[in-house]
Design an enzyme around this catalytic site. Structure first.
Site, PDB file in Angstrom:
ATOM      1  CD  GLN A  87     -34.678  10.485 -17.223  1.00  0.00           C
ATOM      2  OE1 GLN A  87     -35.334  10.235 -18.028  1.00  0.00           O
ATOM      3  NE2 GLN A  87     -35.074  10.420 -15.932  1.00  0.00           N
ATOM      4  CG  LEU A  88     -34.614  19.277 -17.082  1.00  0.00           C
ATOM      5  CD1 LEU A  88     -35.525  19.589 -18.026  1.00  0.00           C
ATOM      6  CD2 LEU A  88     -35.180  19.940 -15.898  1.00  0.00           C
ATOM      7  CB  ALA A 141     -32.046  16.121  -7.854  1.00  0.00           C
ATOM      8  CB  THR A 162     -39.983  15.776  -6.745  1.00  0.00           C
ATOM      9  OG1 THR A 162     -40.758  14.551  -6.964  1.00  0.00           O
ATOM     10  CG2 THR A 162     -39.682  16.014  -5.328  1.00  0.00           C
ATOM     11  CG  ASP A 163     -44.562  13.600  -7.702  1.00  0.00           C
ATOM     12  OD1 ASP A 163     -43.403  13.421  -8.243  1.00  0.00           O
ATOM     13  OD2 ASP A 163     -45.314  12.634  -7.959  1.00  0.00           O
ATOM     14  CE1 TYR A 196     -35.634  13.273  -5.298  1.00  0.00           C
ATOM     15  CE2 TYR A 196     -38.029  12.481  -5.448  1.00  0.00           C
ATOM     16  CZ  TYR A 196     -36.828  13.455  -5.882  1.00  0.00           C
ATOM     17  OH  TYR A 196     -36.911  13.772  -7.073  1.00  0.00           O
ATOM     18  CE  LYS A 214     -36.135  17.802  -5.533  1.00  0.00           C
ATOM     19  NZ  LYS A 214     -35.022  18.339  -6.416  1.00  0.00           N
TER      20      LYS A 214
END
Length: 287
Positions: A13-14, A63, A104-105, A128, A132
C-alpha cells in the site's frame, strides 16, 4: 551526486502510494523493488544486492503484515520485520546513506489511555509486534542516524485493507458486526507517503522515532460507520466486543499515536481521518 531512492515493498500500500507521488519529485532517481527484484528473505545476498543498487536513501516499506498468520510464521516474520531491517540499516550506516524504516503501533501493549508518544513503553502482545519491535531495536543499533516511522491501521486504494473489505461487505450483506473496543486512528497510505517526502525534502535530517496516523480517535466500529456514511451503503453495522470476535493474534485495545513530534520537527501536515477516507473512497469509485 547520488540522489537514488530505493523503495522496498514497492507493491504494498505505502510503496504503491510512493510510486504515485514519485512522478512529482523528479529530483530523485526512484528504484522500486518488490520480492522479485530484491528478496529480503535472502539475507546472505542482501548486502550485495543493495550495493549493486547503491542508493543514497532507503525507504523500507516491506514487512510481514499478516498479523494472524504471523502467530504461526515466526521465522518469516522475524526475517522480514527484523533480520533484513538490521542488514539494511547497517548497510545504510556504513555507506553513509539515509534510512527510513516504517514500523507500527503494534509495538505497544494497548493498555494506554492517552495518545502514545514516541518514548512510551513498548510491550508487544503478538508475534507481528514482537518482530517489528526487534526490527526497530536493530535499526537504531546499526544506524543511530536512521528514522523510524510508526503508523497504524493503514489503508489505501491499493492492496487489501479494511476500507476495501468493508465497502465490499456492506454492498453484499444486510448487516455486519465490527469490533468497538479497540481504539486508534486509521492512516491513509497516501498521507503517510506525503509525510515521508516532507521529511526527505526538509533541510534538516533529524534521526529518531516518529509517529504518524491521521487525526481522530475512533474504534474499528466507528471507522466502519464512517465508511458506511461516505459510501451511502444500506447495511446495519453493529458494534461488538473483541471477545466476541476471537483472532489468533491479540490486538492492542488502545494504540492511538501522538503526532506532535513529526509536526513540530518536519512541519508535517496531518489530515483528519474522515477527510482522507473520503478522498480514498472517491478514488475507489473510479476503479
Amino acid at each position: 551526486m547520488n540522489n537514488k531512492i530505493l523503495i522496498t515493498g514497492a507493491n504494498g500500500q505505502l510503496g504503491s502510494e510512493l510510486k504515485v507521488l514519485s512522478k512529482y519529485f523528479s529530483q530523485f532517481e526512484w528504484v522500486f523493488t518488490d520480492r522479485d527484484e530484491l528478496d529480503l528473505c535472502d539475507l546472505e545476498n542482501l548486502e550485495v544486492k543493495i550495493t549493486q543498487i547503491n542508493p543514497a536513501i532507503i525507504i523500507n516499506c516491506a514487512a510481514h503484515t499478516a498479523v494472524d498468520k504471523a502467530e504461526s510464521e515466526f521465522e518469516l516474520s522475524d526475517v522480514l520485520n527484523h533480520k533484513s531491517v538490521s542488514i539494511m540499516s547497517k548497510w545504510s550506516h556504513v555507506n553513509n546513506s539515509k534510512f527510513i524504516h516504517v514500523s507500527t503501533d503494534y509495538v505497544f501493549d494497548g493498555t494506554a489511555s492517552v495518545p502514545l508518544k514516541e518514548d512510551a513503553n513498548t510491550g508487544p502482545i503478538n508475534v507481528y509486534g514482537q518482530t517489528k519491535l526487534a526490527g526497530e531495536i536493530a535499526c537504531m543499533r546499526e544506524n543511530p542516524n536512521a528514522i523510524i516511522l510508526r503508523t497504524s491501521w493503514v489503508y489505501s486504494s491499493f492492496g487489501a485493507n479494511f476500507v476495501k473489505t468493508m465497502s465490499r461487505l456492506m454492498q453484499e450483506r444486510d448487516s455486519l458486526n465490527v469490533v468497538n473496543d479497540q481504539i486508534g486512528s486509521p492512516t491513509y497510505a497516501a498521507d503517510l507517503a506525503k509525510a515521508i517526502l516532507t521529511i526527505l525534502i526538509h533541510p534538516k535530517w533529524q534521526s529518531g522515532i516518529y509517529h504518524f496516523s491521521n487525526e481522530g480517535e475512533i474504534s474499528w466500529h466507528e471507522f466502519a460507520l464512517a465508511i458506511q456514511e461516505i459510501g451511502k451503503f444500506d447495511c446495519l453495522v453493529s458494534g461488538i466486543p473483541s471477545s466476541a470476535y476471537p483472532t489468533p493474534a491479540k490486538r492492542p485495545q488502545y494504540s492511538l499515536l501522538d503526532k506532535t513530534k513529526i509536526k513540530n520537527t518536519f512541519g508535517v501536515v496531518v489530515p483528519d481521518y474522515k477527510e482522507s477516507l473520503a478522498r480514498c473512497m472517491e478514488l475507489l469509485k473510479e476503479v
